[in-house]
Scaffold this motif. Structure first.
Motif, PDB file in Angstrom:
ATOM      1  N   MET A   1      29.972  -0.476  65.796  1.00 18.03           N
ATOM      2  CA  MET A   1      29.791  -1.800  65.263  1.00 18.03           C
ATOM      3  C   MET A   1      28.809  -2.606  66.098  1.00 18.03           C
ATOM      4  O   MET A   1      28.112  -3.446  65.560  1.00 18.03           O
ATOM      5  N   ALA A   2      28.773  -2.337  67.406  1.00 14.80           N
ATOM      6  CA  ALA A   2      27.822  -3.054  68.249  1.00 14.80           C
ATOM      7  C   ALA A   2      26.392  -2.675  67.894  1.00 14.80           C
ATOM      8  O   ALA A   2      25.494  -3.506  67.970  1.00 14.80           O
ATOM      9  N   ASP A   3      26.186  -1.425  67.487  1.00 13.62           N
ATOM     10  CA  ASP A   3      24.851  -0.985  67.081  1.00 13.62           C
ATOM     11  C   ASP A   3      24.367  -1.726  65.840  1.00 13.62           C
ATOM     12  O   ASP A   3      23.173  -1.887  65.639  1.00 13.62           O
ATOM     13  N   ARG A   4      25.278  -2.167  65.027  1.00 15.15           N
ATOM     14  CA  ARG A   4      24.932  -2.876  63.793  1.00 15.15           C
ATOM     15  C   ARG A   4      24.952  -4.393  63.972  1.00 15.15           C
ATOM     16  O   ARG A   4      24.880  -5.123  63.002  1.00 15.15           O
ATOM     17  N   ASN A   5      25.095  -4.858  65.215  1.00 17.83           N
ATOM     18  CA  ASN A   5      25.138  -6.288  65.532  1.00 17.83           C
ATOM     19  C   ASN A   5      26.279  -7.017  64.846  1.00 17.83           C
ATOM     20  O   ASN A   5      26.145  -8.170  64.470  1.00 17.83           O
ATOM     21  N   ILE A   6      27.416  -6.340  64.691  1.00 20.48           N
ATOM     22  CA  ILE A   6      28.600  -6.981  64.125  1.00 20.48           C
ATOM     23  C   ILE A   6      29.422  -7.608  65.248  1.00 20.48           C
ATOM     24  O   ILE A   6      30.035  -8.647  65.066  1.00 20.48           O
ATOM     25  N   VAL A   7      29.421  -6.965  66.400  1.00 22.57           N
ATOM     26  CA  VAL A   7      30.176  -7.480  67.541  1.00 22.57           C
ATOM     27  C   VAL A   7      29.284  -7.523  68.763  1.00 22.57           C
ATOM     28  O   VAL A   7      28.241  -6.871  68.835  1.00 22.57           O
ATOM     29  N   GLU A   8      29.707  -8.314  69.731  1.00 24.12           N
ATOM     30  CA  GLU A   8      29.068  -8.348  71.039  1.00 24.12           C
ATOM     31  C   GLU A   8      30.080  -7.809  72.044  1.00 24.12           C
ATOM     32  O   GLU A   8      31.235  -8.226  72.043  1.00 24.12           O
ATOM     33  N   LEU A   9      29.658  -6.862  72.854  1.00 25.32           N
ATOM     34  CA  LEU A   9      30.545  -6.308  73.860  1.00 25.32           C
ATOM     35  C   LEU A   9      30.471  -7.165  75.114  1.00 25.32           C
ATOM     36  O   LEU A   9      29.396  -7.584  75.532  1.00 25.32           O
ATOM     37  N   VAL A  10      31.627  -7.425  75.709  1.00 22.06           N
ATOM     38  CA  VAL A  10      31.702  -8.217  76.933  1.00 22.06           C
ATOM     39  C   VAL A  10      32.669  -7.542  77.889  1.00 22.06           C
ATOM     40  O   VAL A  10      33.531  -6.777  77.484  1.00 22.06           O
ATOM     41  N   ILE A  11      32.494  -7.816  79.174  1.00 23.32           N
ATOM     42  CA  ILE A  11      33.453  -7.378  80.188  1.00 23.32           C
ATOM     43  C   ILE A  11      34.129  -8.634  80.708  1.00 23.32           C
ATOM     44  O   ILE A  11      33.467  -9.546  81.205  1.00 23.32           O
ATOM     45  N   LEU A  12      35.445  -8.681  80.568  1.00 24.86           N
ATOM     46  CA  LEU A  12      36.206  -9.846  80.974  1.00 24.86           C
ATOM     47  C   LEU A  12      36.273  -9.933  82.495  1.00 24.86           C
ATOM     48  O   LEU A  12      35.961  -8.968  83.204  1.00 24.86           O
ATOM     49  N   GLU A  13      36.715 -11.086  82.996  1.00 29.92           N
ATOM     50  CA  GLU A  13      36.805 -11.294  84.440  1.00 29.92           C
ATOM     51  C   GLU A  13      37.731 -10.292  85.104  1.00 29.92           C
ATOM     52  O   GLU A  13      37.551  -9.947  86.261  1.00 29.92           O
ATOM     53  N   ASN A  14      38.729  -9.792  84.369  1.00 34.71           N
ATOM     54  CA  ASN A  14      39.656  -8.816  84.932  1.00 34.71           C
ATOM     55  C   ASN A  14      39.144  -7.383  84.824  1.00 34.71           C
ATOM     56  O   ASN A  14      39.829  -6.447  85.189  1.00 34.71           O
ATOM     57  N   GLY A  15      37.916  -7.206  84.300  1.00 34.57           N
ATOM     58  CA  GLY A  15      37.301  -5.893  84.240  1.00 34.57           C
ATOM     59  C   GLY A  15      37.473  -5.156  82.927  1.00 34.57           C
ATOM     60  O   GLY A  15      36.909  -4.083  82.754  1.00 34.57           O
TER      61      GLY A  15
END
Length: 50
Positions: A1-15
């Motif tokens: 889904m990230a490849d299709r720009n549906i979602v943005e991947l993030v890394i939270l403060e807890n990793g």
């Protein structure tokens, strides 16, 4: 889904890896920081030899 720009991947403060659904609302500072952390980790992982 990230490849299709549906979602943005993030890394939270807890990793933890998380996904945010893209929408037109402005992103919070926490999401922006998480996106930067994800991009940094992704670049580091791609630079490592296999």
């Amino acid at each position: 889904m990230a490849d299709r720009n549906i979602v943005e991947l993030v890394i939270l403060e807890n990793g933890f890896l998380a996904a945010c659904i893209k929408k037109s609302n402005p992103r919070t500072a926490q999401i922006q920081a998480g996106k930067q952390r994800y991009q940094h980790v992704k670049a580091k992982r791609e630079a490592e030899p296999i």
